[in-house]
Scaffold this motif. Structure first.
Motif, mmCIF file in Angstrom:
data_model
loop_
_atom_site.group_PDB
_atom_site.id
_atom_site.type_symbol
_atom_site.label_atom_id
_atom_site.label_comp_id
_atom_site.label_asym_id
_atom_site.label_seq_id
_atom_site.Cartn_x
_atom_site.Cartn_y
_atom_site.Cartn_z
ATOM 1 N N ARG A 161 46.295 -0.412 26.295
ATOM 2 C CA ARG A 161 47.501 0.361 26.039
ATOM 3 C C ARG A 161 47.245 1.810 26.465
ATOM 4 O O ARG A 161 46.111 2.306 26.381
ATOM 5 C CB ARG A 161 47.891 0.345 24.560
ATOM 6 C CG ARG A 161 48.231 -1.022 24.007
ATOM 7 C CD ARG A 161 49.512 -1.582 24.574
ATOM 8 N NE ARG A 161 49.855 -2.847 23.922
ATOM 9 C CZ ARG A 161 49.420 -4.018 24.286
ATOM 10 N NH1 ARG A 161 48.580 -4.116 25.323
ATOM 11 N NH2 ARG A 161 49.788 -5.112 23.658
ATOM 12 N N VAL A 162 48.294 2.467 26.899
ATOM 13 C CA VAL A 162 48.223 3.879 27.236
ATOM 14 C C VAL A 162 49.236 4.609 26.364
ATOM 15 O O VAL A 162 50.423 4.259 26.360
ATOM 16 C CB VAL A 162 48.537 4.122 28.729
ATOM 17 C CG1 VAL A 162 48.433 5.605 29.053
ATOM 18 C CG2 VAL A 162 47.586 3.322 29.613
ATOM 19 N N ILE A 163 48.768 5.586 25.607
ATOM 20 C CA ILE A 163 49.654 6.388 24.762
ATOM 21 C C ILE A 163 50.029 7.644 25.532
ATOM 22 O O ILE A 163 49.160 8.395 25.991
ATOM 23 C CB ILE A 163 48.969 6.749 23.436
ATOM 24 C CG1 ILE A 163 48.594 5.475 22.673
ATOM 25 C CG2 ILE A 163 49.876 7.627 22.583
ATOM 26 C CD1 ILE A 163 47.857 5.730 21.383
ATOM 27 N N CYS A 164 51.318 7.853 25.682
ATOM 28 C CA CYS A 164 51.821 8.962 26.498
ATOM 29 C C CYS A 164 52.771 9.844 25.698
ATOM 30 O O CYS A 164 53.451 9.372 24.786
ATOM 31 C CB CYS A 164 52.567 8.436 27.729
ATOM 32 S SG CYS A 164 51.629 7.282 28.742
ATOM 33 N N ARG A 165 52.815 11.095 26.101
ATOM 34 C CA ARG A 165 53.792 12.015 25.533
ATOM 35 C C ARG A 165 54.753 12.425 26.639
ATOM 36 O O ARG A 165 54.327 12.847 27.713
ATOM 37 C CB ARG A 165 53.109 13.252 24.959
ATOM 38 C CG ARG A 165 54.086 14.229 24.291
ATOM 39 C CD ARG A 165 53.359 15.349 23.591
ATOM 40 N NE ARG A 165 54.282 16.212 22.882
ATOM 41 C CZ ARG A 165 53.923 17.216 22.097
ATOM 42 N NH1 ARG A 165 52.636 17.469 21.931
ATOM 43 N NH2 ARG A 165 54.820 17.955 21.488
ATOM 44 N N TYR A 166 56.047 12.274 26.375
ATOM 45 C CA TYR A 166 57.044 12.657 27.375
ATOM 46 C C TYR A 166 57.001 14.151 27.626
ATOM 47 O O TYR A 166 56.849 14.957 26.704
ATOM 48 C CB TYR A 166 58.439 12.252 26.922
ATOM 49 C CG TYR A 166 58.699 10.770 26.967
ATOM 50 C CD1 TYR A 166 58.685 10.082 28.173
ATOM 51 C CD2 TYR A 166 58.948 10.044 25.798
ATOM 52 C CE1 TYR A 166 58.920 8.709 28.220
ATOM 53 C CE2 TYR A 166 59.185 8.672 25.844
ATOM 54 C CZ TYR A 166 59.164 8.022 27.053
ATOM 55 O OH TYR A 166 59.403 6.671 27.105
ATOM 56 N N VAL A 167 57.132 14.526 28.895
ATOM 57 C CA VAL A 167 57.065 15.944 29.273
ATOM 58 C C VAL A 167 58.272 16.335 30.125
ATOM 59 O O VAL A 167 58.209 17.298 30.876
ATOM 60 C CB VAL A 167 55.753 16.244 30.039
ATOM 61 C CG1 VAL A 167 54.547 16.119 29.129
ATOM 62 C CG2 VAL A 167 55.606 15.331 31.259
ATOM 63 N N ASP A 168 59.365 15.577 29.990
ATOM 64 C CA ASP A 168 60.538 15.889 30.802
ATOM 65 C C ASP A 168 61.507 16.836 30.098
ATOM 66 O O ASP A 168 62.588 17.119 30.605
ATOM 67 C CB ASP A 168 61.280 14.609 31.198
ATOM 68 C CG ASP A 168 61.584 13.710 30.011
ATOM 69 O OD1 ASP A 168 61.474 14.184 28.864
ATOM 70 O OD2 ASP A 168 61.927 12.535 30.240
ATOM 71 N N GLY A 169 61.120 17.295 28.889
ATOM 72 C CA GLY A 169 61.936 18.296 28.206
ATOM 73 C C GLY A 169 63.162 17.752 27.508
ATOM 74 O O GLY A 169 63.936 18.529 26.939
#
Length: 230
Positions: free
Chosen positions: A204-212
């Motif tokens: 699994r890859v945990i990501c944080r959205y950075v598109d504002g």
């Protein structure tokens, strides 16, 4: 059986949000029958027809023959008051969002996909389902792969080993690299998860959205659903 869908070994679909089980099935007492009869409702038939249409548009003319692997990500509808909920509980606000549970969603999905994308649900040899943080309209991001001619295990490897291209998970998606999610949003990789048992292994890859679009918005996905963009 002749080879179907020539050249197609995997299909990725965005499907409508599953109909709830109590609306999908209709049970009634048929005249002359001693037991209740359960049939698909009109709403269920409409959902099946939409799934069939989307599958055909994606290139599936007939179901994949034989064994398949199915992965899906369930996105509940994002509520209008999500900001208030996020302020009250930044880490777990989406737990309060109304959502069909994964088990029922899976039953509805598989019934709609049977005979359309795969021949029979008994031929599904690998299943992965996730509920994602809502980021817009309700939907399901689905991936079905043919396992005929390939190993039955899913094409994922435990941390510390390498994929078929010779790259580890950390090599494919290093920390802080930018990726595109199935919904088309831009995110940054913040953590890796991996594990294995005698029966299976996963990544699994945990990501944080950075598109504002939102503050403190995270998602956990399989690597296969991600596209590295930087």
């Amino acid at each position: 059986m002749a080879v179907q869908n020539p050249g197609v070994e995997m299909i990725a679909l965005t499907l409508p949000y599953p109909v709830s089980a109590n609306r999908y099935w209709r049970t009634f007492m048929h005249k002359g029958c001693g037991q209740p009869v359960t049939v698909a409702s009109e709403e269920a038939r409409s959902y099946r027809n939409e799934v069939r249409r989307l599958a055909r548009e994606a290139g599936i003319v007939r179901p994949f023959p034989g064994r398949v692997s199915v992965s899906y990500v369930l996105y509940p509808k994002c509520p209008a008051d999500w900001k208030r909920r996020a302020r009250a509980d930044p880490a777990r606000w989406d737990d309060t969002v109304q959502c069909i549970d994964l088990d029922n969603a899976q039953k509805i999905l598989f019934d709609a996909l049977e005979g359309v994308v795969f021949e029979n649900d008994r031929l599904i040899r690998h299943i992965e389902g996730e509920r994602a943080v809502p980021d817009g309209p309700a939907r399901v991001e689905l991936r079905v792969e043919s396992l005929e001619g390939t190993r039955e295990k899913a094409s994922v490897v435990p941390s510390g080993t390498v994929a078929e291209d010779g790259m580890s998970l950390e090599g494919r998606f290093p920390l802080h690299c930018r990726v595109k999610t199935p919904s088309g949003r831009l995110a940054e990789v913040r953590r890796h998860l991996a594990g294995a048992s005698k029966q299976d292994c996963f990544e699994r890859v945990i990501c944080r959205y950075v598109d504002g679009r939102r503050a403190d918005d995270w998602v956990t996905l399989q690597p296969r659903f991600l596209t590295r963009v930087g």
